[in-house]
Design an enzyme around this catalytic site. Structure first.
Site, PDB file in Angstrom:
ATOM      1  N   LYS A 192      47.101 143.510  55.724  1.00 27.84           N
ATOM      2  CA  LYS A 192      47.686 144.098  56.923  1.00 27.84           C
ATOM      3  C   LYS A 192      48.790 145.109  56.621  1.00 27.84           C
ATOM      4  O   LYS A 192      49.243 145.815  57.511  1.00 27.84           O
ATOM      5  CB  LYS A 192      48.220 142.992  57.825  1.00 27.84           C
ATOM      6  CG  LYS A 192      47.111 142.091  58.348  1.00 27.84           C
ATOM      7  CD  LYS A 192      47.646 141.066  59.342  1.00 27.84           C
ATOM      8  CE  LYS A 192      46.532 140.246  59.951  1.00 27.84           C
ATOM      9  NZ  LYS A 192      46.071 139.179  59.055  1.00 27.84           N
TER      10      LYS A 192
HETATM   11  C1  LIG Z   1      44.901 138.534  59.414  1.00 27.16           C
HETATM   12  C2  LIG Z   1      44.192 137.917  58.294  1.00 27.16           C
HETATM   13  C3  LIG Z   1      42.814 137.692  58.356  1.00 27.16           C
HETATM   14  C4  LIG Z   1      41.995 137.952  59.595  1.00 27.16           C
HETATM   15  O1  LIG Z   1      41.883 139.324  59.906  1.00 27.16           O
HETATM   16  P1  LIG Z   1      41.396 139.751  61.370  1.00 27.16           P
HETATM   17  O2  LIG Z   1      41.431 141.239  61.342  1.00 27.16           O
HETATM   18  O3  LIG Z   1      42.391 139.183  62.323  1.00 27.16           O
HETATM   19  O4  LIG Z   1      40.049 139.189  61.568  1.00 27.16           O
HETATM   20  C5  LIG Z   1      42.185 137.175  57.251  1.00 27.16           C
HETATM   21  N1  LIG Z   1      42.880 136.866  56.136  1.00 27.16           N
HETATM   22  C6  LIG Z   1      44.200 137.068  56.047  1.00 27.16           C
HETATM   23  C7  LIG Z   1      44.902 136.680  54.805  1.00 27.16           C
HETATM   24  C8  LIG Z   1      44.900 137.607  57.121  1.00 27.16           C
HETATM   25  O5  LIG Z   1      46.199 137.790  57.026  1.00 27.16           O
END
Ligand SMILES: *Cc1c(COP(=O)(O)O)cnc(C)c1O
Length: 428
Positions: free
Chosen positions: A107
């Site tokens: 993210k």
């Molecule tokens: C946010 C997150 C996800 C899920 O991603 P989405 O876009 O919400 O489906 C998976 N793994 C990790 C480590 C995350 O931080």
């Protein structure tokens, strides 16, 4: 570029407004009005482009002329500023590691991109924007880091008390400055609901926006990953199957967008933990959101994934078309731990619980001879230290990014209901 609300009751708006508003007034999430495939020449010669050049090609049409090209390139340089290695794990499976950024979660890319866009749009007005974000784990840290010190932007992060890992909690509660953490007595869905309610509350006069993947500036840059993986794997000359560990379904939805732009992808697998709203939908044809359940892959503990509506839109709301290109499977914590061990003993690779769920999805789907599977490794194993070290015979070395925050003091305000959040947002 214009965006429309997927509830179809609010007027169309610009990229800039979609970023600032987050969610449309009708509570629908935004979707781009047009998606123009990239040139075949670009896709066929992708290995001649740098990651930053690829990112520019991919995102440019979605920003349009609202950010000048030179500025957009600067923003991308700050966003795509670390490696995205592809690491082979099996004969026909590799992982794309997305965790080499400042908070070691995928993210980081979307959070930084959004922070820089918002800073640009806010450059010559004195009005502050408050970014409200609910986190099930990793979003909080990535957003806190991405927005730290952003001019004219305050950030309020809501997280479920006791349901994020210690390192995740440190990453979102120790930065100070323009970042405030609210520790909510509840689960992630409660946090998300509080955020949604605040957006509709007319008594709150602050300009609020969201930094969840519902925000187009958080969501769209995630398309980059799929192009980066293709750049690495094109030479294999195999059909690619992506498995994405999914919670709010933003990341995999960006993958489907990448395919719309012309990226050759054979199939998508959305791999989930026991929060199985989407796998059930694909099996039974009815969409039945449920309260989220806590698991060892906690960043995916989402019972009502906000981005799934975008995926349906990308497949023209055609259930059979969706099922042809897109599968979704759910796995328990026990299966996840078992498979972490299996991956480790077969290849020596230490996968975190989220990436492991992605690997499980590929195995369940099956990879044929002419195919190659890629699962996204969405977080560094250090972020789930307890789970990793209690499952595998390893000691995870603490990387420098984490060392920096681990001994800092947690500062968080408590919130047990929407009224607490509101009181905080109403004070000056
Ligand atoms: C946010 C997150 C996800 C899920 O991603 P989405 O876009 O919400 O489906 C998976 N793994 C990790 C480590 C995350 O931080």
């Amino acid at each position: 570029m214009n965006y429309y609300s997927l509830h179809h009751k609010s007027p169309k708006t610009t990229f800039k407004n979609a970023v600032i508003e987050g969610l449309a007034k009708d509570r629908g999430i935004y979707f781009p009005e047009e998606i123009t495939p990239l040139s075949k020449d670009f896709i066929d010669n992708i290995e001649n482009y740098t990651h930053q050049e690829i990112a520019f090609e991919v995102i440019q049409q979605f920003v349009g002329d609202e950010i000048p090209a030179e500025k957009l390139k600067e923003i991308i340089a700050e966003t795509v500023s670390f490696d995205f290695p592809v690491v082979k794990v099996d004969e026909n499976i590799a992982t794309l590691e997305l965790f080499h950024g400042p908070t070691m979660a995928f993210k980081d890319v979307g959070a930084k991109f959004m922070a820089k866009c918002l800073e640009y749009f806010n450059r010559d007005n004195n009005k502050e924007v408050t970014v409200l974000v609910a986190t099930s784990g990793d979003t909080g840290g990535a957003v806190a880091n991405g927005f730290l010190g952003a001019k004219g932007v305050n950030v309020v992060i809501l997280y479920p008390s006791g349901k994020v890992s210690d390192i995740q909690e440190k990453q979102l509660t120790t930065l100070g400055k323009n970042i405030t953490a609210l520790e909510v007595d509840g689960v992630f869905d409660d946090c998300q609901e509080m955020v949604k309610t605040a957006f509709l509350d007319e008594e709150i006069t602050k300009t609020l926006t969201s930094a969840n993947s519902i925000n187009v500036a958080r969501w769209l840059p995630q398309m980059f990953y799929f192009f980066f993986a293709y750049k690495e794997l094109k030479k294999l000359n195999k059909e690619l199957i992506f498995s994405v560990p999914s919670g709010n379904f933003g990341n995999i939805c960006a993958g489907v967008m990448a395919q719309k732009l012309g990226l050759p992808v054979k199939h998508f697998v959305a791999s989930t933990n026991v929060n199985d709203t989407v796998p059930n939908y694909l099996k039974e044809g009815t969409y039945n959101p449920k309260p989220s359940k806590a698991t060892i892959s906690n960043a995916m503990d989402v019972g009502n994934p906000s981005n799934f509506i975008r995926i349906r839109e990308l497949f023209n709301n055609d259930f059979n078309l969706l099922k042809k290109h897109f599968s979704s499977y759910s796995f328990s914590d026990a299966e996840t731990r078992e498979t972490m061990k299996e991956i480790y003993s077969n290849s020596g690779y230490v996968a975190d619980p989220h990436g492991t769920v992605g690997y499980l999805g590929l195995k369940k789907h099956g990879i044929q001879k002419h195919e190659f599977g890629i699962f996204l490794e969405t977080a560094h194993p250090v972020k789930f230290l307890d789970v990793v070290e209690s499952t595998l015979p390893v000691k995870v070395a603490i990387p420098p990014q984490i060392k920096k925050v681990i001994n800092n003091k947690k500062v968080a305000l408590k919130a047990s209901s929407y009224e607490d959040l509101k009181a905080f947002l109403m004070q000056e």
